[in-house]
Design an enzyme around this catalytic site. Structure first.
Site, mmCIF file in Angstrom:
data_model
loop_
_atom_site.group_PDB
_atom_site.id
_atom_site.type_symbol
_atom_site.label_atom_id
_atom_site.label_comp_id
_atom_site.label_asym_id
_atom_site.label_seq_id
_atom_site.Cartn_x
_atom_site.Cartn_y
_atom_site.Cartn_z
ATOM 1 N N LYS A 315 26.299 67.245 50.556
ATOM 2 C CA LYS A 315 25.491 68.121 49.158
ATOM 3 C C LYS A 315 24.917 69.522 49.602
ATOM 4 O O LYS A 315 24.731 69.711 50.684
ATOM 5 C CB LYS A 315 24.632 67.131 48.570
ATOM 6 N N ARG A 350 26.619 56.447 50.245
ATOM 7 C CA ARG A 350 27.873 57.049 49.687
ATOM 8 C C ARG A 350 28.120 58.210 50.436
ATOM 9 O O ARG A 350 27.764 59.407 50.296
ATOM 10 C CB ARG A 350 27.422 57.246 48.267
HETATM 11 N N1 HH2 Z 1 26.865 61.687 43.698
HETATM 12 C C1 HH2 Z 1 28.075 62.245 43.223
HETATM 13 C C2 HH2 Z 1 28.621 61.768 42.242
HETATM 14 N N2 HH2 Z 1 28.498 60.276 42.043
HETATM 15 N N3 HH2 Z 1 26.912 58.361 42.320
HETATM 16 C C3 HH2 Z 1 25.953 57.955 42.951
HETATM 17 N N4 HH2 Z 1 25.272 56.532 42.769
HETATM 18 N N5 HH2 Z 1 25.227 58.773 43.737
HETATM 19 C C4 HH2 Z 1 25.338 60.170 44.155
HETATM 20 O O1 HH2 Z 1 24.517 60.691 44.805
HETATM 21 C C5 HH2 Z 1 26.709 60.520 43.426
HETATM 22 C C6 HH2 Z 1 27.436 59.821 42.672
HETATM 23 C C7 HH2 Z 1 28.475 63.676 43.706
HETATM 24 O O2 HH2 Z 1 29.197 63.740 44.731
HETATM 25 P P1 HH2 Z 1 30.961 63.841 44.776
HETATM 26 O O3 HH2 Z 1 31.443 62.639 43.800
HETATM 27 O O4 HH2 Z 1 31.443 64.131 45.945
HETATM 28 O O5 HH2 Z 1 31.311 65.205 43.917
HETATM 29 P P2 HH2 Z 1 31.894 65.395 42.520
HETATM 30 O O6 HH2 Z 1 30.890 64.904 41.321
HETATM 31 O O7 HH2 Z 1 31.760 66.878 42.196
HETATM 32 O O8 HH2 Z 1 33.028 64.676 42.302
#
Ligand code: HH2
Length: 381
Positions: A315, A350
């Site tokens: 992040k 995660r």
């Molecule tokens: N972070 C993201 C998405 N979903 N869900 C939970 N429970 N906790 C988190 O910290 C979280 C989440 C964001 O990360 P990522 O899926 O890699 O990116 P994007 O939203 O750009 O797909």
């Protein structure tokens, strides 16, 4: 706190004594001093007192158990209760002790599988179902205990995609992952009940909702009806504007109160307590110092009494701390944050880089008191 000493058992002890117990791993010993003979406060699971014990408590202390944490009760035991009924009090202590020592489990690693063209670090990599299924298999081989499939980026500045588009991304990936024989639990990362329902029909096991049920009024009733696990994540604002100017007085206590309120809404909607996990939502409407405080003080969030999921992977705040602008090159920073989160009480992490995170989590857990019995017995160096 002279004159106002009180004994608190359960995870709440960690919240009230954050400096004495900065990381959550140490169980709280109900027999340890200081012990106030005039007054004690004891956290137990809601419903763990029998009707007879409740009546006795009301007679001795004149106080009914008060709601506390998520699905917990706080007992106020006055001097009369402490003196008059040692057997009954011992039973309550035993339950509080079990409560305090129960949640320590080996941390679980959740592999991120984003079926999106624009996720901030793995956008486009897993849009193709066959490639996504391959990645899923690799993550499991590297140590993923679960996988999280999402079809809509929630990165800062992202705009919502239409439901039909989200479905068209997520469903083929879940189908392909299951068709390839990947059997670990799968969550669907969505804010829409319709997407959650179709994903559950196709083989997903649980729902990870970054809006905590606020974006779609059908979400909590759906999760209640399906009886599946549900991650309640904190976010301030929507992805489009959440990083505009987030401000908190004390981020940890404000976010803990928010999570408690949302978990209460889940219970009200009929979701079982054991199906609720909480997540502070690292990067969702938070400044660098807020994210740092949330990881450093994870133990305080554990006082809510539910398992915690933490998503630090790659992040932006890790980029701010290290100067690394490219998300995919933040693996070392991620491993450090994963280790800290686990040492401070996170039960699930995660991540995109599963192998690294699995190592970091295992080492952190061992140092926090979860040394696997086999190793403890062998004396391996
Ligand atoms: N972070 C993201 C998405 N979903 N869900 C939970 N429970 N906790 C988190 O910290 C979280 C989440 C964001 O990360 P990522 O899926 O890699 O990116 P994007 O939203 O750009 O797909």
């Amino acid at each position: 706190m002279e004159g106002d000493r009180e004994l608190v058992f359960g995870d709440d002890a960690r919240r009230l004594q954050p400096r004495a117990v900065p990381c959550a791993a140490a169980a709280v010993d109900p027999c340890a001093p200081p012990f106030d003979r005039e007054r004690a406060r004891v956290a137990v699971r809601a419903g763990s007192l029998t009707a007879g014990e409740r009546a006795e408590l009301a007679r001795l202390s004149g106080a009914a158990p008060a709601p506390f944490g998520v699905g917990e009760e706080l007992l106020e035991l006055g001097a009369a209760a402490l003196r008059a009924s040692p057997l009954w009090f011992a039973r309550v202590l035993l339950r509080a002790h079990e409560h305090a020592t129960a949640p320590l489990r080996r941390p679980r690693v959740v592999g991120v599988l984003n079926a999106t063209p624009d996720s901030f670090s793995d956008g486009g990599l897993h849009l193709d179902p066959a490639r996504a299924a391959e990645a899923a298999e690799r993550m499991v081989a590297e140590g993923a205990d679960e996988l999280d499939v999402g079809g809509e980026s929630t990165r800062p500045g992202a705009l919502p995609v239409p439901a039909a588009e989200e479905l068209a991304r997520v469903l083929p990936v879940i189908g392909a992952v299951r068709a390839r024989g990947v059997r670990v639990p799968l969550s669907v990362d969505t804010r829409r009940a319709e997407v959650a329902a179709r994903a559950l029909d196709l083989g997903a096991d649980s729902v990870n909702d970054t809006s905590a049920g606020r974006d779609d009024p059908a979400m909590l009733p759906l999760v209640a009806e399906r009886g599946c696990p549900y991650v309640v994540m904190h976010a301030r604002g929507a992805p489009a504007d959440m990083q505009a100017d987030p401000r908190y007085g004390d981020p940890v206590s404000e976010i803990a109160a928010w999570l408690r309120e949302r978990a209460g809404a889940c219970l009200q909607a009929g979701i079982a307590l054991h199906n609720i996990a909480l997540d502070p939502g690292i990067g969702f409407g938070k400044r660098v110092q807020d994210n740092v405080a949330l990881i450093r003080r994870t133990a305080e969030l554990r006082s809510l009494g539910r398992p915690l999921l933490v998503g630090v992977s790659r992040k932006r705040y890790l980029g701010s701390l290290t100067g690394e602008a490219e998300p995919a090159r933040r693996a070392g920073a991620t491993a450090a944050a994963v280790a800290l989160a686990v040492a401070c009480g996170a039960e699930r992490v995660r991540v995109h880089d599963v192998a690294l995170a699995a190592q970091a989590a295992a080492v952190a857990a061992a140092h926090a008191g979860l040394l696997p019995e086999t190793l403890a017995a062998e004396g391996t160096r």
